[in-house]
Design a protein around this motif. Structure first.
Motif, PDB file in Angstrom:
ATOM      1  N   ALA A   6      36.408   0.076 -33.108  1.00  0.00           N
ATOM      2  CA  ALA A   6      36.086   0.600 -34.479  1.00  0.00           C
ATOM      3  C   ALA A   6      36.267  -0.824 -35.555  1.00  0.00           C
ATOM      4  O   ALA A   6      35.543  -0.575 -36.500  1.00  0.00           O
ATOM      5  CB  ALA A   6      36.905   1.561 -34.869  1.00  0.00           C
TER       6      ALA A   6
ATOM      7  N   GLU B  82      31.259   8.016 -30.922  1.00  0.00           N
ATOM      8  CA  GLU B  82      30.653   9.035 -31.838  1.00  0.00           C
ATOM      9  C   GLU B  82      31.760  10.195 -32.434  1.00  0.00           C
ATOM     10  O   GLU B  82      31.809  10.583 -33.355  1.00  0.00           O
ATOM     11  CB  GLU B  82      29.498   9.844 -31.102  1.00  0.00           C
TER      12      GLU B  82
ATOM     13  N   GLU C  83      33.549   8.415 -35.196  1.00  0.00           N
ATOM     14  CA  GLU C  83      32.734   8.443 -36.439  1.00  0.00           C
ATOM     15  C   GLU C  83      32.865   9.758 -37.031  1.00  0.00           C
ATOM     16  O   GLU C  83      32.632   9.899 -38.161  1.00  0.00           O
ATOM     17  CB  GLU C  83      31.396   8.039 -35.947  1.00  0.00           C
TER      18      GLU C  83
END
Length: 250
Positions: free
Chosen positions: A224, A147, A150
């Motif tokens: 990722a 997270e 991101e």
């Protein structure tokens, strides 16, 4: 002239008191200490090592952002916005307290290019900001890193697993280190056809550093690219110490 010799423990102290001024032996009040050679000869020095493996209970996460722009001001501004977004994520979504989020590095530096015709020239700037985050739910470390990535983190270095309160293991590692020292000293005494006597001196060295999980950065990048969540396994860390021990030899 009067001389005196007085035994003090294992050390003999000899001195001379000169009457009526200086004499051939030296200046009045001079004293010399002589160590008992037998005591120095009848000792053995060893280093005992103690180590235990334990489950870590805290992770230190290095979460950073690198941003490039044409000017230093624009690089710094864009970087600050990303760091603020990550900080809000950590505090609001992950409920991490302020004391567990710390800035550990920050800089803005020029990027250079070089060619034979123009020489060295500045081509844009890079702003860098890294946070160190202390996190205790180790089963969710991978998800937190995902997270953060991101949200804009593009420089995740290492995950350091450790034990927050090492004092709870101190007695265990000291006992192991002392047992190791006893074993070594006993073996030396036996080989020398002597008997091991009492402990004369003990000093403790530093406790070992935590184990570093070096593959965290690679795992995040791979996750990722593949669309999978990051898997970070804490395993075990080692808590250790060492004791320098001097024993009497009989």
């Amino acid at each position: 002239m009067k001389t005196w010799i007085k035994p003090v423990g294992s050390v003999l102290i000899a001195g001379a008191l000169l009457m009526g001024g200086a004499g051939a032996a030296g200046i009045a009040g001079t004293s010399t200490a002589y160590a008992d050679q037998d005591v120095q000869r009848n000792v053995v020095n060893v280093v005992g090592k103690g180590e235990i493996s334990v489950k870590p209970d805290i992770a230190y996460l290095s979460i950073g952002v690198d941003t490039q722009a044409e000017t230093a001001q624009s690089a710094q501004k864009a970087n600050a916005e990303k760091i603020q977004k990550i900080t809000n994520l950590l505090k609001n979504t992950w409920k991490i307290e302020d004391k567990d989020i710390q800035s550990v590095s920050f800089y803005v530096q020029p990027n250079y290019t070089y060619n034979d015709k123009e020489g060295q020239k500045v081509k844009g700037y890079t702003a860098h900001h890294t946070l160190q985050v202390s996190y205790r739910d180790l089963s969710k470390v991978g998800k937190l890193l995902d997270e953060a990535s991101e949200a804009g983190a593009n420089n995740i270095d290492n995950v350091i697993f450790s034990v927050e309160n090492r004092d709870q293991y101190e007695e265990q590692v000291i006992q192991k280190a002392m047992a190791n020292a006893d074993l070594k000293a006993g073996a030396i005494a036996k080989a020398a056809k002597r008997q091991l006597g009492m402990v004369l001196v003990v000093s403790q060295g530093d406790v070992s550093n935590p184990v570093i999980f070096n593959e965290a950065k690679m795992s995040v990048a791979t996750a990722a690219d593949s669309g999978n969540s990051t898997a970070v396994s804490p395993g075990e860390v080692k808590v250790s110490t060492q004791l320098s021990v001097q024993y009497e030899l009989k």
